[in-house]
Design a protein around this motif. Structure first.
Motif, PDB file in Angstrom:
ATOM      1  N   GLY A 137      83.981  11.638  27.759  1.00  0.00           N
ATOM      2  CA  GLY A 137      84.347  12.554  29.020  1.00  0.00           C
ATOM      3  C   GLY A 137      83.348  12.352  29.863  1.00  0.00           C
ATOM      4  N   ALA A 138      82.030  12.380  29.671  1.00  0.00           N
ATOM      5  CA  ALA A 138      81.004  12.516  30.342  1.00  0.00           C
ATOM      6  C   ALA A 138      80.631  11.060  30.970  1.00  0.00           C
ATOM      7  N   THR A 139      81.005  10.040  30.331  1.00  0.00           N
ATOM      8  CA  THR A 139      80.920   8.513  30.694  1.00  0.00           C
ATOM      9  C   THR A 139      82.048   8.445  31.870  1.00  0.00           C
ATOM     10  N   ILE A 140      83.175   8.850  31.668  1.00  0.00           N
ATOM     11  CA  ILE A 140      84.252   8.731  32.629  1.00  0.00           C
ATOM     12  C   ILE A 140      83.868   9.296  33.923  1.00  0.00           C
ATOM     13  N   GLU A 141      83.057  10.599  33.773  1.00  0.00           N
ATOM     14  CA  GLU A 141      82.575  11.388  35.204  1.00  0.00           C
ATOM     15  C   GLU A 141      81.600  10.637  35.650  1.00  0.00           C
ATOM     16  N   ARG A 142      80.825   9.892  34.813  1.00  0.00           N
ATOM     17  CA  ARG A 142      79.520   9.157  35.778  1.00  0.00           C
ATOM     18  C   ARG A 142      80.253   8.160  36.220  1.00  0.00           C
ATOM     19  N   MET A 143      81.145   7.380  35.762  1.00  0.00           N
ATOM     20  CA  MET A 143      81.592   5.958  36.225  1.00  0.00           C
ATOM     21  C   MET A 143      82.429   6.511  37.505  1.00  0.00           C
ATOM     22  N   LEU A 144      83.223   7.437  37.666  1.00  0.00           N
ATOM     23  CA  LEU A 144      83.766   8.035  38.664  1.00  0.00           C
ATOM     24  C   LEU A 144      82.871   8.474  39.919  1.00  0.00           C
ATOM     25  N   ALA A 145      81.875   9.098  39.433  1.00  0.00           N
ATOM     26  CA  ALA A 145      80.937   9.754  40.405  1.00  0.00           C
ATOM     27  C   ALA A 145      79.996   8.292  41.100  1.00  0.00           C
ATOM     28  N   GLU A 146      79.745   7.463  40.214  1.00  0.00           N
ATOM     29  CA  GLU A 146      79.299   6.206  40.861  1.00  0.00           C
ATOM     30  C   GLU A 146      80.112   5.497  41.676  1.00  0.00           C
ATOM     31  N   VAL A 147      81.555   5.353  41.517  1.00  0.00           N
ATOM     32  CA  VAL A 147      82.436   4.901  42.396  1.00  0.00           C
ATOM     33  C   VAL A 147      82.624   5.572  43.696  1.00  0.00           C
ATOM     34  N   ALA A 148      82.550   6.902  43.421  1.00  0.00           N
ATOM     35  CA  ALA A 148      82.671   7.582  44.760  1.00  0.00           C
ATOM     36  C   ALA A 148      81.504   7.920  45.518  1.00  0.00           C
ATOM     37  N   LYS A 149      80.342   7.006  44.926  1.00  0.00           N
ATOM     38  CA  LYS A 149      78.948   7.224  45.701  1.00  0.00           C
ATOM     39  C   LYS A 149      78.394   8.655  45.875  1.00  0.00           C
ATOM     40  N   ILE A 150      78.491   9.044  44.676  1.00  0.00           N
ATOM     41  CA  ILE A 150      77.594  10.698  44.429  1.00  0.00           C
ATOM     42  C   ILE A 150      76.494  10.061  43.720  1.00  0.00           C
ATOM     43  N   GLU A 151      75.350  10.416  43.977  1.00  0.00           N
ATOM     44  CA  GLU A 151      74.218   9.979  43.351  1.00  0.00           C
ATOM     45  C   GLU A 151      73.989  10.653  41.973  1.00  0.00           C
ATOM     46  N   CYS A 152      73.786  10.005  40.992  1.00  0.00           N
ATOM     47  CA  CYS A 152      73.561  10.247  39.666  1.00  0.00           C
ATOM     48  C   CYS A 152      72.492  10.329  38.902  1.00  0.00           C
TER      49      CYS A 152
END
Length: 146
Positions: free
Chosen positions: A108-123
């Protein structure tokens, strides 16, 4: 490196379902520090989906399954409430996604991280920014006391 979290919207991500207590206390500590450092909004999925009763943590809704929780969290992460930018475009509501230790082993956290990166949210990994957030927290607490 993360800048100030002051007035920023932050999404906390990390492993939950493989922990007996859903990693509730780790999420709660990070939320407390971010809010104390004056983050505008802090989204804590452990608090949203779990209830702590004394020493025990249980799911808020027993009938929900992992996919329901993930759908809810991904909807929050990609919500349509966006921030307008100077160029007239819009950017994601959340400025930062903060990943707790162990996120790499959490589907779940991996999916969230990938989606955030695609959305240009700084991780950021929590271990990378913890000392800076604690400094901001300490500074704000001192300012509030003075």
């Amino acid at each position: 490196m993360i800048g100030s979290v002051y007035d920023k919207n932050v999404y906390i991500s990390g492993p939950m379902s493989r922990h007996d207590d859903y990693n509730y206390d780790a999420f709660a500590e990070v939320e407390l520090l971010l809010k104390g450092a004056q983050a505008a909004t802090v989204y804590n999925p452990a608090k949203r989906h779990c209830v702590k009763e004394g020493l025990f943590v249980r799911p808020r809704m027993d009938w929900m399954i992992w996919l329901d929780y993930m759908g809810d969290d991904l909807n929050m992460l990609t919500q349509t409430l966006t921030r307008p930018c100077n160029d007239g475009k819009h950017s994601p509501y959340f400025h930062y996604l903060v990943s707790l230790p162990g996120w790499e082993d959490s589907p779940g956290a991996t999916i969230e991280r990938m989606l955030a990166e695609v959305a240009k949210i700084e991780c950021f990994d929590w271990q990378e920014i913890e000392s800076e957030v604690r400094k901001q927290y300490d500074y704000q607490q001192k300012e509030d006391y003075d």
